[in-house]
Design a protein around this motif. Structure first.
Motif, PDB file in Angstrom:
ATOM      1  N   GLY A 309     -90.080 -62.060  21.444  1.00 44.17           N
ATOM      2  CA  GLY A 309     -89.633 -60.933  20.651  1.00 44.17           C
ATOM      3  C   GLY A 309     -88.614 -61.338  19.597  1.00 44.17           C
ATOM      4  O   GLY A 309     -88.257 -62.515  19.457  1.00 44.17           O
ATOM      5  N   ASP A 310     -88.141 -60.364  18.854  1.00 47.40           N
ATOM      6  CA  ASP A 310     -87.181 -60.625  17.790  1.00 47.40           C
ATOM      7  C   ASP A 310     -85.760 -60.709  18.335  1.00 47.40           C
ATOM      8  O   ASP A 310     -85.453 -60.197  19.419  1.00 47.40           O
ATOM      9  N   ILE A 311     -84.924 -61.359  17.558  1.00 46.13           N
ATOM     10  CA  ILE A 311     -83.498 -61.308  17.863  1.00 46.13           C
ATOM     11  C   ILE A 311     -83.009 -59.937  17.409  1.00 46.13           C
ATOM     12  O   ILE A 311     -83.071 -59.618  16.220  1.00 46.13           O
ATOM     13  N   THR A 332     -89.173 -64.750  17.841  1.00 43.11           N
ATOM     14  CA  THR A 332     -89.872 -64.651  16.561  1.00 43.11           C
ATOM     15  C   THR A 332     -89.084 -63.744  15.624  1.00 43.11           C
ATOM     16  O   THR A 332     -88.006 -63.247  15.958  1.00 43.11           O
ATOM     17  N   GLY A 333     -89.664 -63.543  14.451  1.00 39.15           N
ATOM     18  CA  GLY A 333     -89.042 -62.645  13.494  1.00 39.15           C
ATOM     19  C   GLY A 333     -87.959 -63.319  12.672  1.00 39.15           C
ATOM     20  O   GLY A 333     -87.752 -64.534  12.718  1.00 39.15           O
ATOM     21  N   ASN A 334     -87.257 -62.487  11.898  1.00 42.03           N
ATOM     22  CA  ASN A 334     -86.223 -62.977  10.997  1.00 42.03           C
ATOM     23  C   ASN A 334     -84.870 -63.030  11.683  1.00 42.03           C
ATOM     24  O   ASN A 334     -84.629 -62.359  12.702  1.00 42.03           O
ATOM     25  N   LEU A 335     -83.982 -63.821  11.111  1.00 42.36           N
ATOM     26  CA  LEU A 335     -82.604 -63.826  11.568  1.00 42.36           C
ATOM     27  C   LEU A 335     -81.933 -62.548  11.076  1.00 42.36           C
ATOM     28  O   LEU A 335     -81.926 -62.278   9.871  1.00 42.36           O
ATOM     29  N   PRO A 336     -81.369 -61.755  11.980  1.00 44.87           N
ATOM     30  CA  PRO A 336     -80.770 -60.490  11.532  1.00 44.87           C
ATOM     31  C   PRO A 336     -79.515 -60.744  10.705  1.00 44.87           C
ATOM     32  O   PRO A 336     -78.711 -61.643  11.004  1.00 44.87           O
ATOM     33  N   THR A 351     -82.176 -73.279  18.024  1.00 46.10           N
ATOM     34  CA  THR A 351     -83.112 -74.398  17.883  1.00 46.10           C
ATOM     35  C   THR A 351     -84.421 -74.141  18.645  1.00 46.10           C
ATOM     36  O   THR A 351     -84.425 -73.536  19.706  1.00 46.10           O
ATOM     37  N   ASN A 352     -85.527 -74.638  18.069  1.00 44.62           N
ATOM     38  CA  ASN A 352     -86.842 -74.657  18.728  1.00 44.62           C
ATOM     39  C   ASN A 352     -87.288 -73.271  19.181  1.00 44.62           C
ATOM     40  O   ASN A 352     -87.557 -73.031  20.355  1.00 44.62           O
ATOM     41  N   ASN A 353     -87.346 -72.361  18.224  1.00 50.74           N
ATOM     42  CA  ASN A 353     -87.980 -71.067  18.423  1.00 50.74           C
ATOM     43  C   ASN A 353     -89.086 -70.925  17.384  1.00 50.74           C
ATOM     44  O   ASN A 353     -89.561 -71.934  16.837  1.00 50.74           O
ATOM     45  N   MET A 354     -89.502 -69.717  17.102  1.00 50.16           N
ATOM     46  CA  MET A 354     -90.534 -69.492  16.091  1.00 50.16           C
ATOM     47  C   MET A 354     -90.021 -68.503  15.046  1.00 50.16           C
ATOM     48  O   MET A 354     -90.734 -67.610  14.594  1.00 50.16           O
ATOM     49  N   LEU A 355     -88.761 -68.669  14.658  1.00 58.34           N
ATOM     50  CA  LEU A 355     -88.121 -67.774  13.707  1.00 58.34           C
ATOM     51  C   LEU A 355     -88.646 -68.029  12.300  1.00 58.34           C
ATOM     52  O   LEU A 355     -88.944 -69.171  11.929  1.00 58.34           O
ATOM     53  N   THR A 356     -88.745 -66.991  11.520  1.00 53.60           N
ATOM     54  CA  THR A 356     -89.273 -67.076  10.162  1.00 53.60           C
ATOM     55  C   THR A 356     -88.283 -66.432   9.206  1.00 53.60           C
ATOM     56  O   THR A 356     -87.232 -65.934   9.599  1.00 53.60           O
ATOM     57  N   GLY A 357     -88.654 -66.427   7.916  1.00 48.96           N
ATOM     58  CA  GLY A 357     -87.799 -65.815   6.914  1.00 48.96           C
ATOM     59  C   GLY A 357     -86.678 -66.750   6.476  1.00 48.96           C
ATOM     60  O   GLY A 357     -86.691 -67.953   6.739  1.00 48.96           O
ATOM     61  N   THR A 358     -85.731 -66.196   5.812  1.00 52.18           N
ATOM     62  CA  THR A 358     -84.639 -66.973   5.232  1.00 52.18           C
ATOM     63  C   THR A 358     -83.402 -66.917   6.122  1.00 52.18           C
ATOM     64  O   THR A 358     -83.284 -66.065   7.002  1.00 52.18           O
ATOM     65  N   ILE A 359     -82.504 -67.848   5.850  1.00 48.89           N
ATOM     66  CA  ILE A 359     -81.201 -67.811   6.516  1.00 48.89           C
ATOM     67  C   ILE A 359     -80.358 -66.783   5.771  1.00 48.89           C
ATOM     68  O   ILE A 359     -80.118 -66.927   4.569  1.00 48.89           O
ATOM     69  N   PRO A 360     -79.901 -65.734   6.429  1.00 51.78           N
ATOM     70  CA  PRO A 360     -79.196 -64.665   5.708  1.00 51.78           C
ATOM     71  C   PRO A 360     -77.883 -65.163   5.107  1.00 51.78           C
ATOM     72  O   PRO A 360     -77.162 -65.956   5.713  1.00 51.78           O
ATOM     73  N   ASP A 361     -77.580 -64.679   3.893  1.00 58.05           N
ATOM     74  CA  ASP A 361     -76.318 -65.049   3.247  1.00 58.05           C
ATOM     75  C   ASP A 361     -75.118 -64.553   4.033  1.00 58.05           C
ATOM     76  O   ASP A 361     -74.022 -65.125   3.937  1.00 58.05           O
ATOM     77  N   SER A 362     -75.337 -63.513   4.852  1.00 55.41           N
ATOM     78  CA  SER A 362     -74.221 -62.923   5.589  1.00 55.41           C
ATOM     79  C   SER A 362     -73.619 -63.880   6.606  1.00 55.41           C
ATOM     80  O   SER A 362     -72.501 -63.661   7.078  1.00 55.41           O
ATOM     81  N   ILE A 363     -74.353 -64.959   6.932  1.00 56.41           N
ATOM     82  CA  ILE A 363     -73.828 -65.889   7.932  1.00 56.41           C
ATOM     83  C   ILE A 363     -72.535 -66.530   7.463  1.00 56.41           C
ATOM     84  O   ILE A 363     -71.740 -67.039   8.266  1.00 56.41           O
ATOM     85  N   ALA A 364     -72.296 -66.488   6.167  1.00 56.98           N
ATOM     86  CA  ALA A 364     -71.039 -67.011   5.644  1.00 56.98           C
ATOM     87  C   ALA A 364     -69.845 -66.191   6.105  1.00 56.98           C
ATOM     88  O   ALA A 364     -68.701 -66.642   5.993  1.00 56.98           O
ATOM     89  N   GLY A 365     -70.096 -64.993   6.626  1.00 52.12           N
ATOM     90  CA  GLY A 365     -69.004 -64.180   7.164  1.00 52.12           C
ATOM     91  C   GLY A 365     -68.481 -64.676   8.499  1.00 52.12           C
ATOM     92  O   GLY A 365     -67.419 -64.232   8.961  1.00 52.12           O
ATOM     93  N   CYS A 366     -69.211 -65.575   9.139  1.00 49.33           N
ATOM     94  CA  CYS A 366     -68.753 -66.151  10.415  1.00 49.33           C
ATOM     95  C   CYS A 366     -67.798 -67.299  10.094  1.00 49.33           C
ATOM     96  O   CYS A 366     -68.150 -68.480  10.179  1.00 49.33           O
TER      97      CYS A 366
END
Length: 997
Positions: A309-311, A332-336, A351-366
């Motif tokens: 399933g999705d994150i 699966t699915g995109n990174l929220p 690591t080692n999943n089946m995630l797709t899409g882009t790395i969200p720009d919001s991750i810079a908030g971490c």
């Protein structure tokens, strides 16, 4: 009156005696507590004299070291004897301390069973015997400690089941803390555990406890629990919703078991939960939505399961989380984008999943992130620039589909970044020159991309870089002259590019070299004086190998296979002992190891008459020509050379057939002898136990014998008297067979071993095909669902560990010749496992206890390939299985981001040969510190004092052999797996090191 006078005289006499005694200072009678502690001390080995202040002449022990008394009563209340290197069994004497409240003996070398008598301490509230070597079962009188609150018996060798009697009302009524972690306890959890209703902390991790916990009346009824750790056991089945009863739970660790089914929704009803680890199980399905309410959660690890399933986007609601690991699942699915709301997050691994899409720009908030692992997904798009503006230490985005260019990064990341892996993507553009300012960077992997650019000259500015991997990245141009100028770069990989121009002389500072070269090998490579590993396989190299390369004294391993090289190999160095795998696939090297005809770049002579110099002279009368056929006939032999060769080959074949036939007859007799002995063993145990349920298989030249006779009674034949030793996978026993022969029988531990006979048979048969002079031969096996035995050759002369570290005085120490023989034989055996099987058989547990010796000190490697019998082969299980191999385990076994392969055996072999040379264990505990053998040897070698670490007990030794072997051990124990040579290369190096007789 007389009676009164006599009584008065008696009193006066007593007073006089007391006065005189005080006047002459007679010794007072021993205090009972002093007597008890002196008896306790007398039975212990105290190498550091930590108890030297304990003096039997003292009136009270309150002034002694490590002893604390109650100031109100002057009675001993605490004994703190931690980390004092005490050894021996737990002595008597403590029963003389009725006011003792706390007793701690942790981190010593105490051994033997825990003796009865602790229940005689009525005031004891805290007992800590952790990190010792106590063995045997749990003593029954632990249940009779009326005041106990804290009981820690972790990190020992305690075994047997958890009896219900241990959890009696007397003990559990007061118990708050219980740790039995890291022992060998087995069986199910008793329902009587529910009596410990006041228990706050329960740690049973690292045992062999199995089955499903008693959820109804047992474990989950402990409603006051704050910490529960059942990790690294053999629990199975689903986790029921009863976990929701643990309202006060703050820490729950169930990792490293065989739990299955979905994660229970009741986990989300533990509002105070701060640490949750369910990794390395078989949980399936999606994350339960109830977990969104775990607002106190700081650490969540669900890695190595089968979650799908999705994150969910509500992951961003877990604002307190600092450690998030969802790696090795099927998500699966995109990174929220809600991940950006985790402002306290410092570790993220998907690591080692089946995630797709882009790395969200919001991750810079971490903003507190230090490690990001997104390897092995299907992510695309560009790398967010904000990710390179954080203070990251480790960034791994490898094996995705990322495009665009590399961000240059801010000053912050240039100060903190230590490891960067962007390999196996679709990145383009230039490598930012600003990366040269990443002064803390040690590992940089940009391979398998499409940069289509030149190598930036700034690469030589890296100060601490150890590994630079730029393979197959569409690079062109020349190699910067100062790329190895810092002296820290040990592994440089540039193969698969279009680099041109000369190899700069400065590259000689690199100890390992992986390059792609077109044309011939330049003679200038002979200037690389520090070169240790040269790999040029699968290139387009042609021409002859420069003879100057034979002068590279530090060169340990070479692979030039699969090129178009011709001519002679360089004289000297490692080239004279290369095996076929390092040379194959070339056009015409002058060596018998290459099948192609030998070719040289020299002019061909003009030959007018092939018979002109057949006799080695130039006699005109004997020159055979067309005009003089008689002379020609006189020089012809009765048989041609080809005929002689054919006849000789036929004779050799006939002789070989006869020898093989005789050997087969002898082998059949030995196998028959073994089968008959095992049959008798089987049937003798069967007659007393009931119907036959076992299966016996003996490997041999004819069809395997299968017996249905052996049942549980056979286990009684494996007695303590015949026990040879205990290992990671079970216990080995000695058994006699007909004709006076002896075999070794290994009784496997059933925990985590494959339970289906077909699977077991398939894996063991593969091991049965392994035949090599340096490997213990597997003869057969016996199987039932409850008992598995492996039958192999018996080695009567013990192990290398015993010969090095437990040698009786009557047996002489190993000479250098014997030690070198052991090292070379072991290397050949492991090389056979790695090179002769696909996939390679990896030992994983190579250490001296698994190296057996015969009467000629020839090594026999045991326990190889037994990892194949594990139900679930993963690094976490391997690490927990081989905790006993301290010092021999490769560092990548504890690192999820590195691939575990035969390089683990290379590391263990490196430690083993260092142990052979020095005679020291890989980890030794001194009075004030711990000595790590690898670090100790490395320091001495770097200081030029390597001879100081050589074992003096072996007498004279050739430095020209011993010192290179020490250096080889250091190369094999490199922290970077790719820097270690293959075992085939190790064999070559050892053969070069061996001085001619």
């Amino acid at each position: 009156m007389m009676m009164v006078m006599r009584f008065t005289d008696f009193l006066l006499l007593q007073i006089l005696v007391a006065v005189v005694a005080c006047a002459v200072d007679l010794p007072a009678p021993l205090n009972d507590e002093v007597l008890g502690l002196i008896v306790f001390k007398a039975a212990l080995e105290d190498p550091t004299a930590a108890l030297a202040s304990w003096n039997e002449d003292d009136f009270t022990p309150c002034s002694w070291a490590h002893v604390e008394c109650d100031p109100a009563t002057s009675r001993v209340s605490r004994l703190a004897l931690d980390s004092l290197s005490l050894s021996g069994p737990l002595p008597r004497g403590l029963d003389r301390l009725p006011a003792l409240v706390a007793l701690s003996l942790s981190n010593n070398n105490l051994s033997g069973p825990i003796p009865p008598g602790l229940s005689l301490l009525p005031a004891l509230r805290s007992l800590d015997l952790s990190r010792n070597a106590f063995s045997g079962g749990l003593p029954d009188d632990l249940a009779r400690l009326p005041s106990i609150r804290s009981l820690d018996l972790s990190s020992n060798a305690l075994s047997g089941p958890l009896h219900s009697s241990i959890f009696s009302n007397a003990t559990c009524g007061t118990l708050r803390f219980l740790s039995l972690a890291s022992n060998r306890l087995e069986g199910p959890l008793p329902a009587a555990l529910s009596r410990c209703s006041f228990l706050l902390h329960l740690d049973l991790s690292g045992n062999r406890i199995s089955g499903a916990p008693d959820f109804a009346t047992g474990l989950w009824s402990l409603s006051r629990l704050r910490a529960l750790d059942l990790s690294l056991n053999s629990f199975s089945g689903g986790v029921p919703e009863g976990i929701a009863r643990l309202h006060t739970l703050k820490s729950l660790h169930l990792n490293g078991n065989r739990f299955s089914g979905p994660i229970p929704a009741g986990v989300g009803l533990c509002p105070h939960l701060s640490s949750l680890d369910l990794s390395y199980n078989s949980f399936v399905g999606a994350l339960p939505s109830s977990m969104r309410y775990l607002h106190s959660l700081t650490s969540l690890s669900l890695s190595n399961n089968r979650l799908s399933g999705d994150i969910p986007s509500w992951i961003g609601n877990l604002t307190a989380i600092q450690h998030l690991d969802l790696s090795d699942n099927k998500l699966t699915g995109n990174l929220p984008s809600s991940l950006g709301g985790l402002t306290d997050l410092n570790y993220l691994s998907l690591t080692n999943n089946m995630l797709t899409g882009t790395i969200p720009d919001s991750i810079a908030g971490c903003t507190k992130l230090t490690e990001v692992h997104l390897k092995g997904n299907d992510l695309d798009g560009s790398i967010p620039k904000g990710l390179f503006d954080l203070g990251l230490q480790v960034l791994d985005l490898s094996s995705n589909g990322l495009t665009g260019t590399m961000p240059a990064g801010s000053t912050w990341i240039s100060e903190t970044l230590q490891s960067l892996d962007l390999s196996d993507n679709k990145l383009t553009g230039t490598i930012p020159p600003e990366m040269a300012l990443y002064f803390g960077l040690r590992y940089l992997n940009l391979s398998w991309n499409d940069f289509r650019t030149q190598l930036p000259p700034e690469l030589g500015l890296f100060r601490n870089l150890s590994v630079l991997d730029l393979r197959r990245s569409a690079l062109y141009g020349s190699i910067p002259g100062d790329i190895c100028e810092s002296g820290s770069l040990s592994v440089l990989q540039l193969d698969g590019n279009s680099l041109t121009g000369p190899i700069p002389e400065e590259i000689g500072n690199c100890s390992s070299l992986y390059l792609l070269l077109n044309g011939s090998i330049p003679a200038s490579m002979a200037e690389l004086k520090k070169l240790e590993i040269l790999k040029l396989e699968f290139n387009n190299l042609s021409g002859e190998i420069p003879q100057q390369l034979g002068r590279l004294d530090n060169l340990l391993a070479v692979n030039i296979s699969h090129n178009q090289l011709i001519g002679r190999l360089p004289v000297g160095g490692v080239f004279q002992s290369l095996d076929q795998s390092a040379l194959q696939g070339n056009l015409g090297l002058c060596t018998p190891l290459v099948a192609e005809p030998c070719k040289l770049n020299v002019p061909k002579p003009l030959v007018l008459d092939p018979y002109a110099y057949i006799n080695g002279n130039n006699n005109d009368n004997d020159v055979p020509t067309v005009a003089n056929p008689a002379v020609s006939m006189r020089h012809r032999r009765f048989l041609s050379v080809s005929s002689i060769v054919a006849i000789t080959a036929a004779l050799v074949i006939v002789l070989g057939v006869v020898v093989v036939t005789l050997l087969n007859i002898s082998a059949r007799r030995r196998i028959g002898l073994l089968e008959n002995a095992l049959e008798s063993m089987c049937s003798s145990s069967t007659r007393s136990t009931g119907p036959a349920v076992g299966r016996l298989v003996v490997f041999g030249p004819r069809s395997s014998l299968r017996s249905e006779d052996l049942v549980g009674g056979a286990e009684a034949l494996l007695t303590k008297a015949t026990e040879l030793g205990r290992g990671v996978f079970g216990t080995v026993y000695r058994a006699s067979i007909g004709g006076g022969g002896t075999i070794a029988v290994k009784k496997l531990l059933t925990a985590n071993i494959v339970q289906y006979h077909d699977d077991f048979d398939r894996e063991v048969r593969i091991l049965g095909k392994v035949m090599h002079p340096s490997l213990v031969q597997l003869k057969g096996y016996y199987w039932t669902p409850q008992l598995q035995l492996l039958i192999s050759d018996y080695a009567p002369h013990g192990s290398l560990h015993a010969r090095l570290h437990e040698r009786p005085e009557a047996i002489p120490p190993l000479s250098w010749a014997d030690r070198f023989k052991i090292a070379l034989g072991t290397a050949k055996g492991i090389a056979h496992l790695h090179q002769s099987f696909r996939p390679p058989i990896v030992h994983y547990n190579l250490k001296p206890t698994n190296i057996l010796l015969d009467e000629k000190c020839e090594p026999k490697i045991s326990d190889f390939g037994l990892v194949r019998l594990l139900q679930k082969l993963d690094k976490h299980m391997i690490s927990s299985r081989f905790q006993s191999a301290m010092g021999y385990m490769a560092p990548e076994l504890a690192c999820q981001s590195l691939r575990v392969n035969e390089k683990c055996d290379i590391y263990g072999f490196g430690v083993l040969i260092l142990e052979l040379v020095t005679g020291k264990k890989p980890v030794e505990y001194g009075e004030d510190d711990v000595v790590i053998l690898i670090d100790h040897v490395r320091v001495l070698v770097e200081q030029g004092n390597a001879v100081e670490c050589v074992d003096s007990s072996m007498g004279e030794f050739p430095e020209e052999e011993v010192l290179p072997v020490l250096k080889l051990g250091l190369v094999c124990t490199s922290q970077i797996p790719s820097s270690r040579p293959s075992m085939g290369e190790v064999v070559q190096i050892l053969q070069v090191i061996k001085a001619p007789l």
